[in-house]
Motif scaffolding. Structure first.
Motif, PDB file in Angstrom:
ATOM      1  N   LYS A   1       0.853  -1.185   0.000  1.00 29.85           N
ATOM      2  CA  LYS A   1       0.000   0.000   0.000  1.00 29.85           C
ATOM      3  C   LYS A   1       0.893   1.240   0.000  1.00 29.85           C
ATOM      4  O   LYS A   1       1.771   1.386   0.856  1.00 29.85           O
ATOM      5  N   ILE A   2       0.661   2.114  -0.980  1.00 30.17           N
ATOM      6  CA  ILE A   2       1.504   3.298  -1.158  1.00 30.17           C
ATOM      7  C   ILE A   2       0.634   4.551  -1.187  1.00 30.17           C
ATOM      8  O   ILE A   2      -0.334   4.627  -1.944  1.00 30.17           O
ATOM      9  N   LEU A   3       1.000   5.512  -0.355  1.00 36.21           N
ATOM     10  CA  LEU A   3       0.336   6.816  -0.366  1.00 36.21           C
ATOM     11  C   LEU A   3       1.193   7.793  -1.163  1.00 36.21           C
ATOM     12  O   LEU A   3       2.399   7.905  -0.924  1.00 36.21           O
ATOM     13  N   ILE A   4       0.562   8.489  -2.115  1.00 37.43           N
ATOM     14  CA  ILE A   4       1.255   9.510  -2.897  1.00 37.43           C
ATOM     15  C   ILE A   4       0.524  10.822  -2.696  1.00 37.43           C
ATOM     16  O   ILE A   4      -0.617  10.993  -3.160  1.00 37.43           O
ATOM     17  N   THR A   5       1.130  11.750  -1.981  1.00 42.70           N
ATOM     18  CA  THR A   5       0.528  13.071  -1.824  1.00 42.70           C
ATOM     19  C   THR A   5       0.936  13.926  -3.025  1.00 42.70           C
ATOM     20  O   THR A   5       2.019  13.754  -3.576  1.00 42.70           O
ATOM     21  N   GLY A   6       0.067  14.836  -3.433  1.00 45.09           N
ATOM     22  CA  GLY A   6       0.355  15.607  -4.637  1.00 45.09           C
ATOM     23  C   GLY A   6       0.273  14.742  -5.880  1.00 45.09           C
ATOM     24  O   GLY A   6       0.997  14.964  -6.856  1.00 45.09           O
ATOM     25  N   HIS A   7      -0.635  13.760  -5.882  1.00 44.89           N
ATOM     26  CA  HIS A   7      -0.718  12.791  -6.980  1.00 44.89           C
ATOM     27  C   HIS A   7      -1.206  13.406  -8.284  1.00 44.89           C
ATOM     28  O   HIS A   7      -1.039  12.816  -9.351  1.00 44.89           O
ATOM     29  N   ARG A   8      -1.803  14.584  -8.219  1.00 41.40           N
ATOM     30  CA  ARG A   8      -2.284  15.234  -9.435  1.00 41.40           C
ATOM     31  C   ARG A   8      -1.239  16.152 -10.066  1.00 41.40           C
ATOM     32  O   ARG A   8      -1.459  16.705 -11.140  1.00 41.40           O
ATOM     33  N   GLY A   9      -0.124  16.323  -9.389  1.00 40.67           N
ATOM     34  CA  GLY A   9       0.945  17.149  -9.925  1.00 40.67           C
ATOM     35  C   GLY A   9       1.738  16.409 -10.986  1.00 40.67           C
ATOM     36  O   GLY A   9       1.508  15.226 -11.268  1.00 40.67           O
ATOM     37  N   PHE A  10       2.699  17.095 -11.554  1.00 44.69           N
ATOM     38  CA  PHE A  10       3.502  16.548 -12.651  1.00 44.69           C
ATOM     39  C   PHE A  10       4.189  15.234 -12.262  1.00 44.69           C
ATOM     40  O   PHE A  10       3.946  14.176 -12.862  1.00 44.69           O
ATOM     41  N   ILE A  11       5.027  15.271 -11.238  1.00 42.43           N
ATOM     42  CA  ILE A  11       5.739  14.053 -10.822  1.00 42.43           C
ATOM     43  C   ILE A  11       4.772  13.066 -10.191  1.00 42.43           C
ATOM     44  O   ILE A  11       4.878  11.848 -10.398  1.00 42.43           O
ATOM     45  N   GLY A  12       3.824  13.561  -9.411  1.00 39.53           N
ATOM     46  CA  GLY A  12       2.874  12.688  -8.734  1.00 39.53           C
ATOM     47  C   GLY A  12       2.099  11.802  -9.687  1.00 39.53           C
ATOM     48  O   GLY A  12       1.842  10.623  -9.398  1.00 39.53           O
ATOM     49  N   ARG A  13       1.718  12.337 -10.850  1.00 36.50           N
ATOM     50  CA  ARG A  13       0.977  11.538 -11.825  1.00 36.50           C
ATOM     51  C   ARG A  13       1.817  10.380 -12.365  1.00 36.50           C
ATOM     52  O   ARG A  13       1.315   9.265 -12.569  1.00 36.50           O
ATOM     53  N   TYR A  14       3.093  10.642 -12.602  1.00 33.49           N
ATOM     54  CA  TYR A  14       3.965   9.585 -13.098  1.00 33.49           C
ATOM     55  C   TYR A  14       4.217   8.522 -12.030  1.00 33.49           C
ATOM     56  O   TYR A  14       4.253   7.329 -12.330  1.00 33.49           O
ATOM     57  N   LEU A  15       4.411   8.958 -10.787  1.00 35.71           N
ATOM     58  CA  LEU A  15       4.595   7.998  -9.700  1.00 35.71           C
ATOM     59  C   LEU A  15       3.350   7.124  -9.539  1.00 35.71           C
ATOM     60  O   LEU A  15       3.442   5.906  -9.350  1.00 35.71           O
ATOM     61  N   THR A  16       2.184   7.752  -9.606  1.00 36.27           N
ATOM     62  CA  THR A  16       0.929   7.018  -9.450  1.00 36.27           C
ATOM     63  C   THR A  16       0.770   5.978 -10.552  1.00 36.27           C
ATOM     64  O   THR A  16       0.418   4.819 -10.291  1.00 36.27           O
ATOM     65  N   LYS A  17       1.033   6.372 -11.790  1.00 35.96           N
ATOM     66  CA  LYS A  17       0.913   5.437 -12.907  1.00 35.96           C
ATOM     67  C   LYS A  17       1.894   4.280 -12.762  1.00 35.96           C
ATOM     68  O   LYS A  17       1.544   3.111 -13.000  1.00 35.96           O
ATOM     69  N   TYR A  18       3.120   4.586 -12.367  1.00 36.96           N
ATOM     70  CA  TYR A  18       4.165   3.565 -12.256  1.00 36.96           C
ATOM     71  C   TYR A  18       3.843   2.558 -11.151  1.00 36.96           C
ATOM     72  O   TYR A  18       3.852   1.342 -11.375  1.00 36.96           O
ATOM     73  N   PHE A  19       3.538   3.053  -9.965  1.00 39.72           N
ATOM     74  CA  PHE A  19       3.354   2.152  -8.821  1.00 39.72           C
ATOM     75  C   PHE A  19       1.983   1.480  -8.802  1.00 39.72           C
ATOM     76  O   PHE A  19       1.811   0.451  -8.142  1.00 39.72           O
ATOM     77  N   SER A  20       1.011   2.013  -9.514  1.00 37.00           N
ATOM     78  CA  SER A  20      -0.324   1.412  -9.507  1.00 37.00           C
ATOM     79  C   SER A  20      -0.373   0.076 -10.238  1.00 37.00           C
ATOM     80  O   SER A  20      -1.348  -0.677 -10.114  1.00 37.00           O
ATOM     81  N   GLN A  21       0.677  -0.250 -10.973  1.00 36.47           N
ATOM     82  CA  GLN A  21       0.699  -1.518 -11.707  1.00 36.47           C
ATOM     83  C   GLN A  21       0.735  -2.722 -10.767  1.00 36.47           C
ATOM     84  O   GLN A  21       0.153  -3.767 -11.072  1.00 36.47           O
ATOM     85  N   ASP A  22       1.423  -2.567  -9.620  1.00 32.71           N
ATOM     86  CA  ASP A  22       1.585  -3.717  -8.723  1.00 32.71           C
ATOM     87  C   ASP A  22       1.270  -3.395  -7.265  1.00 32.71           C
ATOM     88  O   ASP A  22       1.604  -4.196  -6.380  1.00 32.71           O
TER      89      ASP A  22
END
Length: 284
Positions: free
Chosen positions: A3-24
């Protein structure tokens, strides 16, 4: 599955982190307004009970500095970070806080983690003030943390107010861009490399409870990089002995020595391939 929490997930870097880690992994987010209340934030974080937290909430540096921005930075960068540090569950495996290369300011270049930061912008000041608070709070609470300081991140979906957002917008519309500060030198890293590095360091205890520069030492002159993308001019990667100018203003570059010791010197630096892909895409 973690389980991973990403704050600022709608920002530039946050969106990429969310897409990357949401795979697994299971991804969790927190509305920005929740950071205004310690009790509300604590309740939300306890209900999630995440293994990892990536904290990106903040207000990036404006093109022109104004003393009023210090108030904005206290509200939007400093306080959310302190509230997270105070209210994160003790069971969190590690919290990765995103600082900024701007913290170093007019310190000696290339910046190393041993440099004493001397921020020259409101954003750099807010991030460094946040770091000082985080370090003390995390050590007292005995929660592992990593404070990362990335260089300038390259990605297609950057804000149009930021350098690469402006560049991509002008390339897509076949317009000439008047670059602010064209002779400045910056340390560039692709967002793809950035998120992969985050994946590597989140489980590497050698990086815990410390600051870590995120850099692959891609030092480029801004004008040269833009002309490479728009006109096919040869891209010149600058060596450390060619870094001329005022630190914190003309030149902002990190040393990658510590990072290389952690992730290995053979980590794939995909910036040339990425830029080549952008050139082909924008010629269509």
């Amino acid at each position: 599955m973690k389980k991973i929490l990403i704050t600022g997930h709608r920002g530039f870097i946050g969106r990429y982190l969310t897409k990357y880690f949401s795979q697994d992994n299971d991804i969790f987010t927190v509305p920005k307004k929740v950071f205004n209340s310690g009790s509300a934030l604590r309740a939300k974080l306890n209900s999630y009970n995440c293994d990892y937290i990536f904290h990106l909430v903040g207000h990036t540096s404006p093109p022109e500095e104004n003393y009023e921005y210090y108030s904005d930075q206290i509200k939007n960068t400093l306080l959310p970070t302190v509230n997270l540090a105070l209210n994160a569950p003790n069971t969190t495996k590690v919290i990765i806080f995103f600082g900024s290369i701007e913290e170093y300011g007019d310190s000696k270049i290339p910046y190393t983690e041993n440099n004493v930061p001397k921020p020259t912008t409101s954003y750099g000041w807010a991030k460094y003030s946040s770091y000082l608070a985080v370090k003390r709070i995390m050590e007292d609470r005995k929660i592992p943390y990593i404070w990362v300081r990335p260089g300038l991140v390259i990605g297609e979906h950057a804000s149009p107010q930021r350098l690469f957002g402006q560049i991509f917008n002008h390339l897509n519309n076949n317009k000439k861009l008047k670059i602010r500060n064209p002779n400045h030198i910056r340390d560039f890293i692709t967002v793809g490399n950035l998120v992969k590095i985050m994946d590597v360091i989140k489980d590497n205890k050698k990086a815990y409870n410390s600051t870590l520069n995120i850099s692959l030492e891609n030092y480029f002159n801004i004008k040269n990089l833009y002309e490479h993308l728009s006109e096919g001019v040869n891209l010149i990667k600058l060596k450390k002995d060619r870094l001329t100018g005022l630190p914190g203003k003309d030149v902002l570059v990190n040393s990658a020595k510590k990072l290389k010791n952690i992730i290995g010197k053979n980590f794939e630096n995909n910036i040339n391939e990425y830029l080549g892909t952008l050139i082909k895409k924008n010629k269509k």
